[in-house]
Design a protein around this motif. Structure first.
Motif, PDB file in Angstrom:
ATOM      1  N   LEU A  19       0.831  -1.206   0.000  1.00  0.00           N
ATOM      2  CA  LEU A  19       0.000   0.000   0.000  1.00  0.00           C
ATOM      3  C   LEU A  19       0.865   1.256   0.000  1.00  0.00           C
ATOM      4  CD1 LEU A  19      -2.865  -0.932   2.495  1.00  0.00           C
ATOM      5  CD2 LEU A  19      -3.081  -0.523   0.033  1.00  0.00           C
ATOM      6  N   ALA A  22       2.234   1.836  -3.441  1.00  0.00           N
ATOM      7  CA  ALA A  22       1.210   2.416  -4.314  1.00  0.00           C
ATOM      8  C   ALA A  22       1.054   3.910  -4.036  1.00  0.00           C
ATOM      9  CB  ALA A  22      -0.120   1.691  -4.113  1.00  0.00           C
ATOM     10  N   LEU A  23       1.009   4.276  -2.756  1.00  0.00           N
ATOM     11  CA  LEU A  23       0.884   5.685  -2.388  1.00  0.00           C
ATOM     12  C   LEU A  23       2.050   6.495  -2.933  1.00  0.00           C
ATOM     13  CD1 LEU A  23      -0.340   8.052  -0.762  1.00  0.00           C
ATOM     14  CD2 LEU A  23       0.943   7.209   1.225  1.00  0.00           C
ATOM     15  N   LEU A  26       1.876   7.072  -6.656  1.00  0.00           N
ATOM     16  CA  LEU A  26       0.833   8.009  -7.057  1.00  0.00           C
ATOM     17  C   LEU A  26       1.179   9.448  -6.693  1.00  0.00           C
ATOM     18  CD1 LEU A  26      -2.368   5.963  -6.155  1.00  0.00           C
ATOM     19  CD2 LEU A  26      -1.331   6.297  -8.402  1.00  0.00           C
ATOM     20  N   ALA A 145      -7.297  -5.076  -1.663  1.00  0.00           N
ATOM     21  CA  ALA A 145      -7.303  -4.157  -2.803  1.00  0.00           C
ATOM     22  C   ALA A 145      -8.431  -4.495  -3.769  1.00  0.00           C
ATOM     23  CB  ALA A 145      -5.956  -4.204  -3.521  1.00  0.00           C
ATOM     24  N   THR A 200      -7.854   7.452  -8.507  1.00  0.00           N
ATOM     25  CA  THR A 200      -6.717   7.265  -7.605  1.00  0.00           C
ATOM     26  C   THR A 200      -6.853   5.970  -6.815  1.00  0.00           C
ATOM     27  OG1 THR A 200      -6.328   9.648  -7.387  1.00  0.00           O
ATOM     28  CG2 THR A 200      -5.477   8.231  -5.630  1.00  0.00           C
ATOM     29  N   ALA A 204      -4.372   2.795  -7.182  1.00  0.00           N
ATOM     30  CA  ALA A 204      -3.713   2.264  -5.988  1.00  0.00           C
ATOM     31  C   ALA A 204      -4.046   0.790  -5.802  1.00  0.00           C
ATOM     32  CB  ALA A 204      -4.137   3.065  -4.757  1.00  0.00           C
ATOM     33  N   ALA A 208      -1.430  -2.374  -5.953  1.00  0.00           N
ATOM     34  CA  ALA A 208      -1.360  -3.298  -4.822  1.00  0.00           C
ATOM     35  C   ALA A 208      -1.684  -4.730  -5.239  1.00  0.00           C
ATOM     36  CB  ALA A 208      -2.313  -2.835  -3.717  1.00  0.00           C
TER      37      ALA A 208
END
Length: 230
Positions: A19, A22-23, A26, A145, A200, A204, A208
């Motif tokens: 996670l 992914a953050l 982005l 996810a 978004t 994400a 994930a």
């Protein structure tokens, strides 16, 4: 350390790392370039062009990951000299930065812990427990996810209130009251409309899921190959 404990800790750390990855991906200019070019992305009824959004949005994203004070955003001005953000927006962005920094610190900490645990486990018998923990953590991430992606997709195409309930609940976890709600004419909404956040969450979740599947399926294949070679 007990192999079962290693397996358990690794299973918990793996989703946090995925996670966090992914953050972090982005929070990059590349995502803005992709997102604003997505088919059907809504135009700004108050006049921002795509070029305007690509001019101003990177400042907001940069602020979340740099070490600047809120003046970094407060000093921004439109060409006519008016401030880009009002006080309510600036207050919210300061809150978002605290949450983002905290989330990234959790990511970096989990990544470091996972790497150190792997190095330690590699030395002996716990290695298999560690690898199986990565595999289980990957599957956990796929499930979480996948559920998020399902909620977003159903909310986008079938039940709009479902995504709004999810979005509201998400904000309630990190922000007080209605401090995250703004007028449609406010800059934050013009730069980041609801569609931006739907995409978004989907991006994400996709990152994930790919990471989780890579661990879950890749480790299974590697383990089988190792077993056959012994």
């Amino acid at each position: 350390m007990n192999p079962k404990l290693i397996h358990f800790i690794t299973s918990l750390l793996t989703p946090l790392v995925l996670l966090g990855l992914a953050l972090r991906l982005l929070l990059s200019p590349l995502f803005l370039q992709v997102e604003y070019r997505m088919p059907g992305f809504p135009a700004d009824t108050y006049g921002f062009t795509r070029a305007d959004r690509l001019r101003w949005a990177p400042y907001a994203v940069d602020y979340l990951v740099n070490n600047e004070e809120i003046s970094y955003l407060a000093d921004l001005r439109f060409d006519d000299g008016t401030p880009l953000y009002n006080e309510r927006e600036l207050s919210h962005m300061a809150d978002v930065k605290r949450v983002t920094k905290g989330a990234l610190n959790v990511f970096y900490g989990a990544l470091a812990a996972l790497a150190l645990l792997g190095l330690w486990s590699k030395r002996g018998e716990p290695w298999q427990a560690y690898r199986q923990g990565l595999k289980r953590g990957g599957w956990i991430m796929v499930g979480l996810a996948g559920a998020i992606a399902l909620v977003v997709l159903v909310g986008m195409f079938l039940l709009p209130n479902l995504f709004w309930a999810f979005f509201t609940g998400f904000h309630a976890l990190f922000f007080e009251g209605d401090s995250w709600l703004f007028l449609y004419s406010d800059t934050l909404i013009r730069l980041f409309p609801l569609r931006f956040w739907q995409d978004t969450f989907l991006f994400a979740a996709g990152i994930a899921v790919l990471g989780g599947l890579g661990l879950a399926l890749g480790i299974r294949g590697h383990a089988s190959a190792s077993h056959l070679s012994q």
